[in-house]
Design a protein around this motif. Structure first.
Motif, short mmCIF file in Angstrom:
data_model
loop_
_atom_site.label_atom_id
_atom_site.label_comp_id
_atom_site.label_asym_id
_atom_site.label_seq_id
_atom_site.Cartn_x
_atom_site.Cartn_y
_atom_site.Cartn_z
N CYS A 173 -1.32 58.42 58.76
CA CYS A 173 -0.41 58.36 59.91
C CYS A 173 -0.71 57.11 60.74
O CYS A 173 -1.86 56.76 60.96
N CYS A 176 -2.46 58.53 64.53
CA CYS A 176 -3.82 59.05 64.63
C CYS A 176 -4.73 58.42 63.58
O CYS A 176 -5.95 58.41 63.74
N ARG A 179 -4.67 61.62 59.38
CA ARG A 179 -4.03 62.55 58.46
C ARG A 179 -2.94 61.81 57.68
O ARG A 179 -2.40 60.82 58.16
N CYS A 202 2.16 61.66 60.90
CA CYS A 202 1.78 62.96 60.34
C CYS A 202 2.54 64.05 61.10
O CYS A 202 3.21 63.79 62.09
N CYS A 205 1.56 64.32 64.95
CA CYS A 205 1.96 63.16 65.74
C CYS A 205 3.48 63.05 65.81
O CYS A 205 4.03 62.58 66.81
ZN ZN Z 1 -1.03 61.49 63.12
#
Ligand code: ZN
Length: 483
Positions: A173, A176, A179, A202, A205
């Protein structure tokens, strides 16, 4: 205030009533014989959570989720005990009073409610401290201090687990970075220094970004992106501020200096008052006077975004409005960060948090630190207090400023606006050179300019003082971005 006092009396009466209903054999006990619990919650690493924002909607969404989660926890307690028992709740914090026998259950459920609202993305630590009615009345501040230290201790015992890093090779992602991505935001292209492609997000998010878009519609916010808040040169300013030593004001340390203890009613009054000042007055300053946006104004905290050029004037207005509304009983420290509006917002958030910390590191607080960043690779260390001290020794900065000194800085900044770009850069050039006699050389240069009639005598004194105070390089840095 009378209202706060009545509210607190209600809370205590409620707690007694609930215990009375349970243990009817205790009929006729005095309030002092009942056991109360103070319950306090504090979100874990809330700064890191909010900073996990690439774009304005991510920040708005995160801030809205914190607000909702805090309300959810407080609402649960209120639904069990009545609204009077929640002393305050804002920005990932709450404090409540409850009958002792209900405390453990309330703690568990409040935590559950909070973390349900954040979907586990942000956790909260909740603790209790018990005392009888007389302690609640006479030693409330002490109980609250103990509660806060319990919360801190518990956070040390249960370090917050970050999700384990994922195996290399997975595409992560963009927000972040932890993930795998699942969604694409077709409206957003990654920041300028990478190969252009739509941002990948992700699940969590993506939800948060969608929440941010929802917030914009709900609150009728003008800006769609940070670019809509920029000045004519494409710069925005992040202003982060909070009240100085609020804990000491609240828990009674300040009052004890005057030989008084803090009462729950007084705490309730103060927290409501400060919250209202921040929410109403500071929002008005930022949004109406400067056309900026308040991201959050809860408790004593404020995070706002304004045009880069308005950074100092808005910071000054926020500071002065707060101090005068608090009748000079409380001060406020600020971090101000100016950056290009197309930078990822976390770059600015990270730096502005450090700047606020720097300002708060001053002995008497009531300070401000600021910076302008021109590249996204900046780290917290680059703007750390230690880095500031190194520059101060060489007279290359006077940051962080105590508030009075900052006023001097602002007036020097405007007084020296008359100098030509070349003149001021030549001086700054000497100051930042490696020569050992640079301060002396810079002053000689100023005097030579006067001799040749290029600098007026009225400016000389200010210029020499700015060199001596270490302000000159700050002025050179700021004058390009601030009108
Ligand atoms: Zn994320």
């Amino acid at each position: 205030s009378l209202w706060s006092h009545l509210k607190m009396t209600c809370a205590i009466a409620t707690c007694i009533y609930l215990q009375y209903g349970r243990e009817d054999e205790l009929l006729g006990k005095e309030p002092d014989d009942y056991t109360f619990a103070l319950i306090g919650g504090d979100a874990d690493r809330i700064g890191a959570y909010l900073n996990r924002s690439l774009r304005l909607p991510d920040l708005r969404g995160g801030s809205d989720i914190v607000k909702e989660a805090t309300q959810a926890a407080a609402k649960y307690i209120a639904s069990e005990l009545g609204p009077d028992c929640v002393i305050f709740s804002a920005g990932g914090n709450f404090l409540a009073v409850a009958p002792a026998f209900m405390a453990d259950d309330l703690i568990e459920k409040a935590k559950e409610e909070f973390e349900r609202a954040t979907e586990g993305e942000l956790t909260i630590t909740v603790c209790k401290v018990e005392g009888d009615g007389s302690r609640l009345k006479s030693a409330f501040g002490q109980m609250w201090r103990r509660l806060r230290s319990e919360v801190r201790k518990k956070k040390l015992v249960n370090p917050i687990e970050l999700r384990p890093g994922l195996r290399a090779g997975l595409e992560l992602c963009d927000v972040c970075g932890r993930r795998p991505w699942r969604h694409v935001d077709p409206m957003r292209i990654r920041p300028y220094d990478m190969a252009p492609r739509p941002e990948r997000l992700c699940e969590a998010c993506n939800k948060r970004r969608l929440r941010g878009l929802e917030v914009r519609a709900r609150l009728h916010l003008k800006a769609e992106s940070l670019e809509d808040l920029e000045d004519e040169d494409g710069y925005v300013a992040l202003i982060k501020a909070d009240g100085d030593s609020v804990g000491r004001v609240f828990d009674g340390s300040r009052l004890m200096e005057y030989g008084r203890e803090v009462s729950p009613a007084r705490l309730d009054f103060l927290s409501t008052y400060i919250h209202e000042v921040c929410e109403r007055e500071l929002r008005r300053v930022v949004e109406e006077d400067f056309g900026g946006e308040v991201i959050y104004a809860g408790g004593d905290d404020l995070l706002a975004i304004v045009k880069g050029r308005d950074a100092f004037e808005c910071a000054r207005a926020v500071h002065d409005t707060f101090v005068s509304t608090m009748r000079e009983q409380m001060t406020r420290s600020l971090g101000v960060l100016i950056m290009k509006s197309h930078f990822p917002i976390y770059v600015g958030l990270l730096a502005v948090s450090q700047l606020l910390d720097n300002a708060k590191s001053l002995e008497v607080k009531n300070g401000i630190d600021f910076d302008i960043i021109y590249q996204i690779g900046i780290t917290k260390e680059d703007v750390s207090y230690k880095a500031r001290e190194r520059l101060q020794k060489k007279k290359l900065t006077a940051r962080p400023y105590k508030w009075e000194k900052f006023r001097e800085f602002l007036s020097a900044l405007s007084d020296l606006m008359g100098l030509t770009e070349t003149q001021i850069y030549l001086i700054a050039d000497i100051m930042t050179s490696d020569r050992p006699d640079k301060i002396h050389a810079a002053k000689c240069f100023v005097r030579s300019q006067i001799g040749r009639g290029l600098i007026g005598y009225e400016v000389e004194e200010k210029l020499l003082k700015a060199i001596d105070d270490g302000m000159l390089v700050d002025i050179v840095m700021a004058r390009r971005r601030i009108t």
